[in-house]
Design a protein around this motif. Sequence first.
Motif, short mmCIF file in Angstrom:
data_model
loop_
_atom_site.label_atom_id
_atom_site.label_comp_id
_atom_site.label_asym_id
_atom_site.label_seq_id
_atom_site.Cartn_x
_atom_site.Cartn_y
_atom_site.Cartn_z
N ASP A 85 1.00 -1.02 0.08
CA ASP A 85 0.01 -0.02 -0.05
C ASP A 85 0.86 1.32 -0.16
N GLU A 86 0.31 2.23 -0.84
CA GLU A 86 1.24 3.49 -0.86
C GLU A 86 0.52 4.42 0.16
N VAL A 87 1.33 5.20 1.03
CA VAL A 87 0.96 5.65 2.17
C VAL A 87 1.40 7.13 2.43
N ILE A 88 0.92 7.89 3.18
CA ILE A 88 1.35 9.27 3.69
C ILE A 88 1.22 9.02 5.16
N VAL A 89 2.44 9.57 5.91
CA VAL A 89 2.33 9.77 7.24
C VAL A 89 2.85 10.84 7.63
N THR A 90 1.96 11.91 8.12
CA THR A 90 2.44 13.31 8.73
C THR A 90 1.78 13.38 9.92
N SER A 91 2.51 14.41 10.76
CA SER A 91 1.69 14.79 12.09
C SER A 91 1.97 13.94 13.05
N TYR A 92 0.67 14.03 14.19
CA TYR A 92 0.94 13.13 15.28
C TYR A 92 2.20 13.37 15.91
N ASP A 93 2.82 12.26 16.26
CA ASP A 93 4.32 12.31 17.03
C ASP A 93 5.20 11.87 16.20
N LEU A 94 5.25 11.69 14.75
CA LEU A 94 5.98 11.38 13.79
C LEU A 94 7.17 12.55 13.76
N GLY A 95 8.52 12.03 14.17
CA GLY A 95 9.61 13.06 13.96
C GLY A 95 9.68 13.86 15.23
N MET A 96 8.81 13.80 16.14
CA MET A 96 9.00 14.79 17.36
C MET A 96 9.51 13.75 18.54
N ASN A 97 8.71 12.84 18.69
CA ASN A 97 9.41 11.74 19.97
C ASN A 97 9.40 10.36 19.38
N THR A 98 8.83 10.39 18.28
CA THR A 98 8.78 9.08 17.42
C THR A 98 9.83 9.04 16.33
N ALA A 99 10.62 8.24 16.21
CA ALA A 99 11.68 8.18 14.96
C ALA A 99 11.06 8.42 13.66
N GLY A 100 11.40 9.46 13.20
CA GLY A 100 10.55 10.14 11.91
C GLY A 100 11.17 9.71 10.68
N GLY A 101 10.71 10.61 9.65
CA GLY A 101 10.95 10.43 7.95
C GLY A 101 12.41 10.42 7.67
N PHE A 102 13.23 11.14 8.70
CA PHE A 102 14.64 11.15 8.14
C PHE A 102 15.60 9.90 8.36
N GLY A 103 14.63 8.67 8.30
CA GLY A 103 15.07 7.31 8.44
C GLY A 103 14.40 6.58 7.15
N GLN A 104 15.10 5.82 6.67
CA GLN A 104 14.50 4.87 5.69
C GLN A 104 13.13 3.99 5.72
N TYR A 105 13.16 3.54 7.06
CA TYR A 105 11.97 2.87 7.73
C TYR A 105 11.57 3.59 8.85
N ILE A 106 10.13 3.47 8.94
CA ILE A 106 9.47 4.13 10.07
C ILE A 106 8.44 2.88 10.59
N ARG A 107 8.04 3.04 11.84
CA ARG A 107 6.94 1.91 12.46
C ARG A 107 6.18 2.86 13.36
N VAL A 108 4.81 2.88 12.75
CA VAL A 108 3.72 4.02 13.29
C VAL A 108 2.42 3.25 13.85
N PRO A 109 1.77 3.79 14.57
CA PRO A 109 0.36 3.35 14.86
C PRO A 109 -0.70 3.37 13.57
N ALA A 110 -1.42 2.66 13.19
CA ALA A 110 -2.22 2.65 11.98
C ALA A 110 -3.02 3.75 11.97
N GLY A 111 -3.36 4.51 13.19
CA GLY A 111 -4.38 5.40 13.30
C GLY A 111 -3.53 6.75 12.88
N TRP A 112 -2.13 6.69 12.25
CA TRP A 112 -1.45 7.92 11.91
C TRP A 112 -1.48 7.87 10.22
N VAL A 113 -1.75 6.77 9.70
CA VAL A 113 -1.35 6.38 8.35
C VAL A 113 -2.58 6.89 7.43
N VAL A 114 -2.34 7.52 6.36
CA VAL A 114 -3.10 7.89 5.43
C VAL A 114 -3.04 7.19 4.01
#
Length: 334
Positions: A88-117
Motif C-alpha cells: 500500500d502507498e501511504v502518507i504519514v504526517t503529524s501526530y508524534d512522527l519525528g517529534m518523539n517518535t523516530a521520523g521520516g529522516f530514516g529509511q523506515y518508520i514504524r507507526v500506529p495505524a491511526g497515523w497512516v493515510v
Amino acid sequence: MTIPNEFRALVVRETRDNQFVRSIEQKKIADLPDGDVVVQVLYTSLNYKDVLSATGNRGVTRNYPHTPGIDAAGIVVDSATEAFKPGDEVIVTSYDLGMNTAGGFGQYIRVPAGWVVAKPKGLAAFEAMIYGTAGFTAALSVWNMIENGVAPEDGAVLVSGATGGVGGIAVSILAKLGYSVTAVNGVVDETDYLKRIGAQNVISIQDANDTSGRPLLKSLWAGGIDTVGGDILATTIKSTHYGATVTCCGNVASADLPLNVYPFILRGVRLIGIDSQNCPMPIRQKIWQKIASEWKIDWLQTITTEASFDQLNDKIDRMLQGKHVGRTIIKMAD
Ligand SMILES: NC(=O)c1ccc[n+]([C@@H]2O[C@H](COP(=O)([O-])OP(=O)(O)OC[C@H]3O[C@@H](n4cnc5c(N)ncnc54)[C@H](OP(=O)(O)O)[C@@H]3O)[C@@H](O)[C@H]2O)c1
C-alpha cells in the motif's frame, strides 16, 4: 515484501557539553518504536519543526538520540492491521512522527495505524511530500477560511510568511481557486518568485506590520492566512473587512498577539486556530483528497528543490541560516 536487516537514518545526538550533532547511522528495524505499520520511506520533506528537532529544541523533541522528520511518504512493508497491507502507498504526517517518535529522516518508520493515510490517487509520493505537513497545513488553513465564508469575490486575501513552505503553498492554492492574493515577502526580496506562484501583489514585512498602535486599521482584506504570528498577525486582524476570517498556524515572528478585542466586537472578525498535528482523520482525509484533485497546484515544481539523503544535513543548515525558499524534498531510498 523484503525488509532489510539494516537501513540508514539521520540521528541527532546530544554531547556531554549539551551540543547537538547529526550524522547518518545504520539502524535495525528492531530499533524502531512499537507500532502497527512499517513503512519504507521513499520521500520526506524539510520543515521548520524538523530543524528545531535536529538542533535540540526540547519543545519539539524531549529525548535524544533521535531521528527527526515529521513527514513521510512510502510503501507499507509490514502491517499488524487489516487496514493496511504490504505494498500500500501511504502518507504519514503529524501526530508524534519525528517529534518523539523516530521520523521520516530514516529509511523506515514504524507507526500506529491511526497515523497512516492511504495516498490518494492523483498524487505521487514525491508530490505528496511537496505538500507534506506544510502543504497540509496550508490547505487546512484555506479550507477553514472557505468554510467560514470567505469567497474570491469578497476581496483580497493576505498571506504572511509567503516565501516559506506553508505560506507559499497557501498562496498557490488560493490563486488556483481564483482568490486575489497579497503575499508578505521575507527578509530577502522574492517578489518574482511570489508572483510566479500566484500572488497578485507583494508587500514587505514592514508594510504588513502597523506600528501606530491603533486598535482598528483601514479595511483591506477579506481574509488572512497567517503563518508568522506577532505584530503581523495583529495588523492583519485589524485590517480586515467586516466579518472576515483570519487563520493562525505559526509563530516564526512571535508567539505573542498584541491586540485588543475591537476587531472581534466591532467588525465580527473570526480568528481560526490551525493545528495540523491532531487534525481528526476524517478532515485529514478530506484535505488530502482536495490536495490530490481540485486543489492540486499546477506549478508544483516551481516551489520545489529535490535533494539526496546525503545532502539533508546541509539543507537543515540552510534552513537554520534563513536561506531556504519553498519546499525541499529528500529522496530517501538508496
Ligand atoms: N499549526 C500547525 O499545524 C503548523 C504546521 C506546520 C507549520 N506550522 C508553523 O508555521 C510556521 C511556518 O512554517 P514553514 O514550514 O512555512 O516555515 P518556513 O518555510 O521557514 O517559512 C517561514 C516564513 O516566515 C517568514 N519569516 C521568518 N521570520 C519572520 C519574521 N520575524 N517576520 C515576518 N516573517 C518572517 C520567512 O521569511 P524569510 O523568507 O525571510 O525566511 C518565511 O517566509 C512555523 O511557525 C511552523 O512551526 C504550524
